[in-house]
Scaffold this motif. Structure first.
Motif, PDB file in Angstrom:
ATOM      1  N   LEU A  50      -8.302  37.314  82.365  1.00  0.00           N
ATOM      2  CA  LEU A  50      -8.242  38.644  81.749  1.00  0.00           C
ATOM      3  C   LEU A  50      -6.824  39.203  81.826  1.00  0.00           C
ATOM      4  O   LEU A  50      -6.269  39.666  80.816  1.00  0.00           O
ATOM      5  CB  LEU A  50      -9.228  39.589  82.454  1.00  0.00           C
ATOM      6  CG  LEU A  50      -9.296  40.998  81.885  1.00  0.00           C
ATOM      7  CD1 LEU A  50     -10.188  41.016  80.661  1.00  0.00           C
ATOM      8  CD2 LEU A  50      -9.825  41.952  82.937  1.00  0.00           C
ATOM      9  N   ALA A  54      -4.181  40.294  78.975  1.00  0.00           N
ATOM     10  CA  ALA A  54      -4.032  41.746  78.792  1.00  0.00           C
ATOM     11  C   ALA A  54      -2.577  42.176  78.975  1.00  0.00           C
ATOM     12  O   ALA A  54      -2.034  42.925  78.147  1.00  0.00           O
ATOM     13  CB  ALA A  54      -4.934  42.497  79.770  1.00  0.00           C
ATOM     14  N   TYR A  58      -0.112  43.710  75.995  1.00  0.00           N
ATOM     15  CA  TYR A  58       0.433  45.066  76.110  1.00  0.00           C
ATOM     16  C   TYR A  58       1.969  45.041  76.072  1.00  0.00           C
ATOM     17  O   TYR A  58       2.592  45.781  75.311  1.00  0.00           O
ATOM     18  CB  TYR A  58      -0.056  45.729  77.402  1.00  0.00           C
ATOM     19  CG  TYR A  58       0.531  47.103  77.587  1.00  0.00           C
ATOM     20  CD1 TYR A  58      -0.020  48.195  76.941  1.00  0.00           C
ATOM     21  CD2 TYR A  58       1.661  47.293  78.381  1.00  0.00           C
ATOM     22  CE1 TYR A  58       0.536  49.461  77.082  1.00  0.00           C
ATOM     23  CE2 TYR A  58       2.222  48.550  78.522  1.00  0.00           C
ATOM     24  CZ  TYR A  58       1.653  49.628  77.876  1.00  0.00           C
ATOM     25  OH  TYR A  58       2.208  50.870  78.005  1.00  0.00           O
ATOM     26  N   LEU A 104     -11.093  39.044  75.620  1.00  0.00           N
ATOM     27  CA  LEU A 104     -11.367  40.360  76.201  1.00  0.00           C
ATOM     28  C   LEU A 104     -10.072  40.963  76.752  1.00  0.00           C
ATOM     29  O   LEU A 104      -9.819  42.161  76.602  1.00  0.00           O
ATOM     30  CB  LEU A 104     -12.425  40.245  77.299  1.00  0.00           C
ATOM     31  CG  LEU A 104     -12.893  41.539  77.949  1.00  0.00           C
ATOM     32  CD1 LEU A 104     -13.494  42.487  76.917  1.00  0.00           C
ATOM     33  CD2 LEU A 104     -13.891  41.235  79.045  1.00  0.00           C
ATOM     34  N   GLY A 105      -9.231  40.132  77.360  1.00  0.00           N
ATOM     35  CA  GLY A 105      -7.925  40.591  77.843  1.00  0.00           C
ATOM     36  C   GLY A 105      -7.044  41.070  76.704  1.00  0.00           C
ATOM     37  O   GLY A 105      -6.361  42.087  76.827  1.00  0.00           O
ATOM     38  N   LEU A 108      -8.298  44.417  75.752  1.00  0.00           N
ATOM     39  CA  LEU A 108      -7.909  45.406  76.761  1.00  0.00           C
ATOM     40  C   LEU A 108      -6.440  45.795  76.599  1.00  0.00           C
ATOM     41  O   LEU A 108      -6.095  46.983  76.635  1.00  0.00           O
ATOM     42  CB  LEU A 108      -8.167  44.847  78.161  1.00  0.00           C
ATOM     43  CG  LEU A 108      -7.846  45.755  79.340  1.00  0.00           C
ATOM     44  CD1 LEU A 108      -8.756  46.977  79.337  1.00  0.00           C
ATOM     45  CD2 LEU A 108      -8.007  44.988  80.644  1.00  0.00           C
ATOM     46  N   GLY A 109      -5.573  44.810  76.411  1.00  0.00           N
ATOM     47  CA  GLY A 109      -4.154  45.092  76.192  1.00  0.00           C
ATOM     48  C   GLY A 109      -3.937  45.916  74.930  1.00  0.00           C
ATOM     49  O   GLY A 109      -3.145  46.858  74.913  1.00  0.00           O
ATOM     50  N   ALA A 111      -6.157  47.928  73.502  1.00  0.00           N
ATOM     51  CA  ALA A 111      -6.686  49.279  73.746  1.00  0.00           C
ATOM     52  C   ALA A 111      -5.675  50.115  74.522  1.00  0.00           C
ATOM     53  O   ALA A 111      -5.466  51.298  74.209  1.00  0.00           O
ATOM     54  CB  ALA A 111      -8.012  49.193  74.499  1.00  0.00           C
ATOM     55  N   ALA A 112      -5.034  49.514  75.511  1.00  0.00           N
ATOM     56  CA  ALA A 112      -4.010  50.237  76.276  1.00  0.00           C
ATOM     57  C   ALA A 112      -2.842  50.635  75.379  1.00  0.00           C
ATOM     58  O   ALA A 112      -2.294  51.733  75.517  1.00  0.00           O
ATOM     59  CB  ALA A 112      -3.528  49.386  77.449  1.00  0.00           C
TER      60      ALA A 112
END
Length: 122
Positions: A50, A54, A58, A104-105, A108-109, A111-112
């Motif tokens: 993850l 992520a 990012y 998923l990572g 997440l990245g 989304a951040a």
């Protein structure tokens, strides 16, 4: 770096260096020839997967100023990395669940990045 470029998410030389370091760490973790794990592989392996997707998603997204470009690159890299591990690296195996957690990572990245961009605008 101008205030305009900072507002749009692009980073200066330090941020770019951190993005490069995140990608290098990811590549080392994914393509190191042999990984020895004592005992059964636990959930910590999934946390590593993850994070190694992520953080670069990012960091590269911030460095480029583009969520879309970072997501495209790392979403493609996730399944490819598992295929390379499975078919081309002796002593390594690919895992469909690792690829799923990698994606998923990436999410997440991304989304951040989106949340951070909205916060900077506010």
């Amino acid at each position: 770096m101008t205030a305009l470029s900072r507002r749009h998410g692009q980073l200066g030389p330090v941020g770019t260096a951190l993005a490069v370091a995140a990608v290098v760490a990811q590549l080392l973790a994914l393509y190191w020839p042999v990984v020895t794990v004592e005992g059964p592989v636990s959930w910590t392996d999934k946390v590593v997967h993850l994070m190694i997707f992520a953080v670069p998603t990012y960091a590269v997204g911030r460095a480029l100023g583009s969520v879309r470009a970072a997501v495209l690159v790392f979403a493609l890299h996730a399944p490819v990395s598992e295929l390379v591990q499975h078919f081309l690296l002796p002593g390594r195996t690919g895992d469909v669940w690792d690829a799923a957690v990698d994606l998923l990572g990436v999410a997440l990245g991304a989304a951040a990045l989106v949340v951070g961009r909205a916060a900077r605008r506010w």
